[in-house]
Design an enzyme around this catalytic site. Structure first.
Site, PDB file in Angstrom:
ATOM      1  N   VAL A 281       0.097  31.027 -41.973  1.00  0.00           N
ATOM      2  CA  VAL A 281       0.840  30.654 -43.428  1.00  0.00           C
ATOM      3  C   VAL A 281       2.376  31.534 -43.515  1.00  0.00           C
ATOM      4  CG1 VAL A 281       0.974  30.675 -46.015  1.00  0.00           C
ATOM      5  CG2 VAL A 281      -1.155  30.368 -44.708  1.00  0.00           C
ATOM      6  N   ALA A 282       2.351  32.570 -42.847  1.00  0.00           N
ATOM      7  CA  ALA A 282       3.564  33.430 -42.812  1.00  0.00           C
ATOM      8  C   ALA A 282       4.634  32.647 -42.006  1.00  0.00           C
ATOM      9  CB  ALA A 282       3.448  34.546 -42.418  1.00  0.00           C
ATOM     10  N   ILE A 284       4.826  29.385 -41.168  1.00  0.00           N
ATOM     11  CA  ILE A 284       5.236  27.800 -41.451  1.00  0.00           C
ATOM     12  C   ILE A 284       6.366  27.802 -42.197  1.00  0.00           C
ATOM     13  CG2 ILE A 284       4.516  25.757 -42.399  1.00  0.00           C
ATOM     14  CD1 ILE A 284       1.616  26.545 -41.572  1.00  0.00           C
ATOM     15  N   GLU A 286       7.784  26.016 -44.743  1.00  0.00           N
ATOM     16  CA  GLU A 286       7.245  24.852 -45.520  1.00  0.00           C
ATOM     17  C   GLU A 286       8.451  24.321 -46.354  1.00  0.00           C
ATOM     18  OE1 GLU A 286       5.850  27.708 -45.856  1.00  0.00           O
ATOM     19  OE2 GLU A 286       3.650  27.358 -45.457  1.00  0.00           O
ATOM     20  N   ASP A 328      45.937   5.754 -38.491  1.00  0.00           N
ATOM     21  CA  ASP A 328      46.820   4.620 -38.716  1.00  0.00           C
ATOM     22  C   ASP A 328      48.111   5.409 -39.480  1.00  0.00           C
ATOM     23  OD1 ASP A 328      45.735   2.547 -37.918  1.00  0.00           O
ATOM     24  OD2 ASP A 328      44.765   1.695 -39.947  1.00  0.00           O
ATOM     25  N   ASP A 613      41.573  -0.730 -40.532  1.00  0.00           N
ATOM     26  CA  ASP A 613      41.529  -1.358 -42.038  1.00  0.00           C
ATOM     27  C   ASP A 613      41.379  -3.145 -41.344  1.00  0.00           C
ATOM     28  OD1 ASP A 613      43.971  -1.908 -40.726  1.00  0.00           O
ATOM     29  OD2 ASP A 613      45.174  -0.934 -42.315  1.00  0.00           O
ATOM     30  N   ASP A 617      39.669  -3.926 -35.905  1.00  0.00           N
ATOM     31  CA  ASP A 617      39.451  -2.829 -35.721  1.00  0.00           C
ATOM     32  C   ASP A 617      37.842  -2.396 -35.985  1.00  0.00           C
ATOM     33  OD1 ASP A 617      42.010  -2.109 -35.723  1.00  0.00           O
ATOM     34  OD2 ASP A 617      42.126  -1.581 -37.968  1.00  0.00           O
ATOM     35  N   ASN A 707       7.185  31.596 -49.475  1.00  0.00           N
ATOM     36  CA  ASN A 707       7.845  30.556 -48.721  1.00  0.00           C
ATOM     37  C   ASN A 707       8.277  29.133 -49.358  1.00  0.00           C
ATOM     38  OD1 ASN A 707       7.149  32.240 -46.604  1.00  0.00           O
ATOM     39  ND2 ASN A 707       6.121  30.797 -45.438  1.00  0.00           N
ATOM     40  N   ASP A 711      11.629  31.691 -51.868  1.00  0.00           N
ATOM     41  CA  ASP A 711      12.637  31.470 -50.942  1.00  0.00           C
ATOM     42  C   ASP A 711      13.512  30.076 -51.049  1.00  0.00           C
ATOM     43  OD1 ASP A 711      12.443  33.624 -49.112  1.00  0.00           O
ATOM     44  OD2 ASP A 711      11.697  32.451 -47.396  1.00  0.00           O
TER      45      ASP A 711
HETATM   46  P1  ATP Z   1      49.540   0.740 -38.694  1.00  0.00           P
HETATM   47  O1  ATP Z   1      48.714   0.317 -37.633  1.00  0.00           O
HETATM   48  O2  ATP Z   1      49.778   2.178 -38.682  1.00  0.00           O
HETATM   49  O3  ATP Z   1      48.945   0.372 -40.165  1.00  0.00           O
HETATM   50  P2  ATP Z   1      51.508  -1.383 -39.072  1.00  0.00           P
HETATM   51  O4  ATP Z   1      51.340  -1.803 -40.439  1.00  0.00           O
HETATM   52  O5  ATP Z   1      52.851  -1.357 -38.679  1.00  0.00           O
HETATM   53  O6  ATP Z   1      51.034   0.259 -38.786  1.00  0.00           O
HETATM   54  P3  ATP Z   1      50.436  -3.813 -38.163  1.00  0.00           P
HETATM   55  O7  ATP Z   1      50.155  -4.226 -39.455  1.00  0.00           O
HETATM   56  O8  ATP Z   1      49.328  -3.968 -37.157  1.00  0.00           O
HETATM   57  O9  ATP Z   1      50.675  -2.263 -38.064  1.00  0.00           O
HETATM   58  O10 ATP Z   1      51.901  -4.533 -37.905  1.00  0.00           O
HETATM   59  C1  ATP Z   1      52.380  -4.438 -36.548  1.00  0.00           C
HETATM   60  C2  ATP Z   1      53.798  -5.057 -36.545  1.00  0.00           C
HETATM   61  O11 ATP Z   1      53.803  -6.274 -37.266  1.00  0.00           O
HETATM   62  C3  ATP Z   1      54.819  -4.193 -37.861  1.00  0.00           C
HETATM   63  O12 ATP Z   1      55.336  -3.118 -36.967  1.00  0.00           O
HETATM   64  C4  ATP Z   1      55.802  -5.279 -38.057  1.00  0.00           C
HETATM   65  O13 ATP Z   1      56.939  -5.346 -36.781  1.00  0.00           O
HETATM   66  C5  ATP Z   1      54.928  -6.405 -38.082  1.00  0.00           C
HETATM   67  N1  ATP Z   1      54.541  -7.015 -39.144  1.00  0.00           N
HETATM   68  C6  ATP Z   1      53.883  -6.165 -40.255  1.00  0.00           C
HETATM   69  N2  ATP Z   1      53.746  -6.973 -41.273  1.00  0.00           N
HETATM   70  C7  ATP Z   1      54.068  -8.013 -41.155  1.00  0.00           C
HETATM   71  C8  ATP Z   1      54.077  -9.275 -42.013  1.00  0.00           C
HETATM   72  N3  ATP Z   1      53.504  -9.432 -43.029  1.00  0.00           N
HETATM   73  N4  ATP Z   1      54.675 -10.366 -41.232  1.00  0.00           N
HETATM   74  C9  ATP Z   1      55.286 -10.303 -40.075  1.00  0.00           C
HETATM   75  N5  ATP Z   1      55.256  -9.261 -39.256  1.00  0.00           N
HETATM   76  C10 ATP Z   1      54.717  -8.285 -39.503  1.00  0.00           C
END
Ligand code: ATP
Length: 872
Positions: A281-282, A284, A286, A328, A613, A617, A707, A711
């Site tokens: 018992v000591a 374990i 618990e 990012d 995002d 990704d 225990n 504790d």
């Molecule tokens: P992160 O990856 O850090 O979020 P980011 O926003 O620059 O950076 P992306 O969104 O992949 O990365 O954009 C990549 C590139 O695409 C930008 O550097 C820009 O030149 C171009 N871009 C971003 N947004 C637009 C858009 N709405 N229309 C056209 N080209 C764009």
């Protein structure tokens, strides 16, 4: 049902009794009543009874039950009852914790559960996916989950991944075309005019008229067959479980030895048994597993309060050992509040307000920035990508209203933005011509442009134009500005443009915008560096822009390198592994590069946190040890793949979460140390008494009381110890190092020895009075009190200062409550009988108190000496 797959767009609208404006609240209500809510049947969870019974699977519980049996055989009915009650109480507590932990994980998951965008009463609205009803118009774009089944009524290159339903990982292009064939003739993936719940959009945009929700969806029909992903045990829990099993065998072995030794010495059988049971018992611990669960779930709650939603429990542990954060740039390290600063065209650089709209080129540049754009800014409300909102605001400077301009020059088709391609195009009707407007990264655009516009003249692009454009781009990027290039061309061809048509473009100019770093980024980066964590910026942006921002916030430091994604493409895995430690900025990166970067760091033995995002990704988020999705800007697919979601998209929240992760892990380790050292003290006391030929120093119920009750209180208080500054000054913990290593074992043993020694001393003094009852009571009270006080020793590694001593109110409360419980047992009539305690004199009480304080003094003195002489 059959026919819905063949509806034309008009027929579909008509059928569902909805128009292009979407449903109104009354229709939503009606539809919900008629077709039900959009909820899938829940996978079966084990019932409370099953959870309760599973608490008895533990081997250690069986040892306790055997102990109860032996107690009963010895006629000690009160002890037996207490042990059985303890076992049942333990199972009840375990069940309650299990259910609570499950609930808290579910509610955390609900915080990051998917949303859906719908058109209702003509307005775009974001609602929880569960509230989508039949007849809703679902708006879809890359990264969205399809929240219900429905008929595609609009498609702009809409591509959907249906692998969850069909197992096919290649995306399917969806269109509004009705199929000729009947339903039976086509497989799910072939139904190009239907979108199905459970799939996700990988590219393009579309609108879907919802025809089925909840159980009536295709996935709903098979959902019952799908096992809900079970939360795996965390490595720490596995580690402790394995330890528990080893401990159980060890306990049996030693108990057997003690039993044999006792018999050998000629003790009566019952006494020998009592010794063996006391020892078991000591030994374990618990409360161990429930304490770990409590601390972990309290930790996730704290993280959630600080904007980090943990979706997988094990990530709380891994957080503490993160050694690389790949983040990012846009929105995470920067504010994502873009404003246009400068424009470049026709060899001239002008400020944002310096355009002359009397000139054709400048008018065209402004128009293209409004037309090739999806953002809207209305009465202070902005909807859309911050890059595009900045362009809308640029139009505002010149009184150009985006909605009006878009009405006048109707959009005929579009090629949505994609971070791999780094371009976006729209086809608009400009007077009697069809014009393709394209915007995107200059480096990509230069590969597609064949002409350049200078004043009113369009001419083939020459080496001087290229050089001038690149120089302007470089100088703007060097100031940390994000640069977008604009181009256009007439598009006389019939039909909608395809990706290959983004070619033969005429370059108009550049627009440069500022996205300032978040105020807290520099401090968070400095905290990372101090904590031995390497911050790395991974961005789709231009290398020069990225480097400028990285330099401002301290990520790119003396000797660090910035590279472009294309550069690492040529490297072998081995070469990349050799280079990653010196690279702090990766620019123009595609999602595939992200996976390689994570892998290279992991091969070097690092624990990697990676933010993301976009829909693309998701694989990198899954590959990383901690995948972190953005709660605001992140797509639903990214959130689903991540183990943590940031509610504020802020880099500094990641650093805070790592600090919390370190603190939670440290607290668990300290709580485990506390429990094990206390148990060791109990074992050593029983062993020493046995070796010295003395009678058993404790009744089993004494040890159970300690225990399980006294504790647990300091153990939880240790789990709630606030984070200390020193945590972020040490390098990250080695994730592979087990929690119970040699140094840890040594401390447990030494601290156990000290507590054991004072307990034995109390027992010895008690025996000298001639009463075994008094001796047992003194040993029990001393062991209980000294373990309560020992809680202070285990709160942190360094010696406790006065300020820290009072810095955790729970720990003071724990001792207070523990002392009350102990006094209850020593003073209250029926408890005294149950616990077989004897009367103690005032002097004996004082001795118990004095002896119990000794471990605190000795261990604290030991820590100070260790610091003084630099012992590790
Ligand atoms: P992160 O990856 O850090 O979020 P980011 O926003 O620059 O950076 P992306 O969104 O992949 O990365 O954009 C990549 C590139 O695409 C930008 O550097 C820009 O030149 C171009 N871009 C971003 N947004 C637009 C858009 N709405 N229309 C056209 N080209 C764009």
């Amino acid at each position: 049902m059959e026919k819905q797959y063949k509806w034309s767009r008009e027929e579909a609208y008509e059928r569902m009794g909805t128009a292009e404006r979407g449903l109104d609240p009354g229709e939503v209500e009606g539809s919900r009543n008629a077709h039900g809510a959009n909820r899938l049947p829940e996978a079966k969870r084990p019932s409370v009874a099953v959870v309760f019974l599973s608490q008895f699977k533990d081997f250690l519980v069986w040892i306790l039950l055997v102990a109860a049996g032996i107690s009963a055989a010895m006629g000690k009915m009160e002890s037996t009852l207490v042990i059985v009650a303890v076992v049942i109480l333990n199972a009840v507590l375990g069940t309650v914790q299990h259910v609570k932990a499950e609930k808290s994980i579910q509610s955390l998951k609900a915080l990051s559960s998917p949303n859906a965008k719908v058109l209702r009463e003509g307005l775009k609205q974001e609602i929880p996916s569960a509230e989508v009803v039949v007849g809703d118009l679902l708006l879809l774009e890359a990264g969205d989950f399809v929240g219900a089944d429905g008929r595609v009524v609009e498609s702009n290159s809409l591509q959907v991944n249906e692998s969850a339903l069909t197992g096919e990982s290649v995306s399917v292009e969806k269109s509004v075309e009705a199929l000729d064939g009947g339903r039976e003739e086509v497989s799910l993936g072939d139904r190009v005019n239907m979108a199905f719940s459970g799939s996700h959009v990988t590219y393009g945009r579309g609108m879907v008229l919802v025809t089925g929700v909840g159980e009536k969806t295709e996935i709903g029909k098979i959902a019952l067959l799908l096992e809900q992903a079970k939360e795996k045990e965390t490595p720490l829990q596995r580690n402790l479980d394995a330890f528990g099993k080893k401990l159980a065998f060890l306990i049996l072995l030693i108990s057997g030895l003690v039993f044999g030794l006792s018999l050998y010495r000629g003790n009566p059988l019952m006494d020998a048994l009592l010794f063996a049971i006391s020892l078991a018992v000591a030994a374990i611990p618990e409360a161990l597993s429930s304490i770990v669960t409590i601390v972990l779930s309290l930790g996730t709650r704290k993280l959630a309060q600080e904007n980090a939603i943990v979706r997988k429990l094990h990530s709380v542990e891994s957080l503490g050992s993160v050694s690389v954060i790949c983040s990012d740039k846009t929105g995470t390290l920067t504010q994502n509040k873009m404003t246009v600063q400068k424009l470049y065209f026709d060899g001239r650089m002008v400020e944002a307000g310096g355009l002359d709209l009397a000139r054709e080129l400048e008018r065209k540049l402004l128009l293209s920035s409004i037309l090739c754009n999806d953002a809207v800014s209305d009465e202070g409300k902005q909807i859309g990508d911050p890059t595009e909102i900045a362009l809308v605001h640029l139009g505002d400077l010149y009184g150009m209203d985006e909605l009006e301009a878009r009405k006048r020059h109707v959009r005929l088709a579009e090629l949505p933005f994609d971070s791999d391609r780094k371009l976006m195009s729209t086809l608009n009707q400009v007077d009697d011509r069809r014009v393709l407007f394209t915007k995107g990264a200059l480096d990509v655009m230069l590969q597609r442009a064949t002409h350049v516009q200078v004043r009113e003249r369009i001419r083939p692009i020459g080496p001087d134009d290229l050089r001038a454009m690149e120089e302007a781009n470089h100088s703007l990027s060097d100031q940390g500005l994000r640069v977008l290039a604009f181009a256009c061309r007439e598009f006389p061809e019939q039909g909608a443009p395809a990706l290959e048509d983004e070619d033969g473009l005429t370059l108009l100019g550049l627009v440069a915008m500022m996205d300032p770093p978040r105020l807290e980024s520099a401090q968070a980066v400095a905290d990372c560096v101090r904590a031995g964590i390497k911050p790395v910026m991974i961005t789709g942006d231009h290398k020069v822009t990225a480097s400028a921002i990285a330099r401002q916030i301290g990520i790119l430091r003396e000797g660090d390198k910035a590279v472009e994604g294309a550069e690492i493409e040529h490297l072998t895995d081995q070469e990349l592994r050799e280079r990653v430690p010196e690279i702090s900025v990766y620019a123009r990166v595609s999602p595939e590069h992200k996976i390689r970067i994570v892998q290279a760091w992991q091969d070097l033995g690092h624990v990697v946190a990676m933010t993301g995002d976009g829909v693309n990704d998701a694989p990198a988020l899954k590959r990383a040890d901690i995948g972190i999705a953005m709660g605001i800007a992140g797509t639903e697919v990214a959130k689903d793949a991540a183990s943590m979601v940031l509610m504020d998209d802020n880099f500094s929240t990641i650093v805070k979460a790592i600090g919390n992760g370190r603190s939670i892990y440290g607290n668990i380790k300290n709580a485990v140390k506390f429990l094990l050292s206390g148990n060791t003290a109990g074992i050593l006391t029983v062993l020493a008494a046995s070796l010295a030929g003395l009678p058993a120093p404790f009744a089993p119920v004494h040890l159970l009381f300690i225990n399980l009750l006294t504790d647990s209180l300091p153990a939880i208080a240790i789990g709630l110890e606030p984070a200390h500054g020193h945590l972020m000054e040490a390098p990250p913990r080695d994730a592979k190092k087990p929690i119970l290593d040699r140094a840890f074992g040594m401390e447990v043993l030494l601290e156990g020895l000290v507590i054991g020694a004072v307990t034995l001393a109390a027992y010895g003094v008690g025996l000298s009075t001639g009463s075994h009852g008094v001796a047992m009571t003194m040993a029990f009270a001393t062991l209980s009190l000294s373990r309560l006080v020992h809680g202070f020793n285990c709160r942190m590694d360094p010696p406790l200062g006065l300020r820290q001593f009072f810095g955790n109110a729970y720990s003071l409360l724990a001792v207070g409550l523990g002392v009350l419980l102990l006094l209850g047992v020593l003073q209250v009539g029926f408890l005294r009988r149950m616990f077989e305690v004897a009367d103690l004199s005032g002097g004996q009480y004082l001795l118990v108190a004095g002896l119990s304080l000794l471990p605190l003094l000795v261990v604290q003195a030991g820590k100070r000496l260790r610091n003084l002489f630099g012992w590790s």
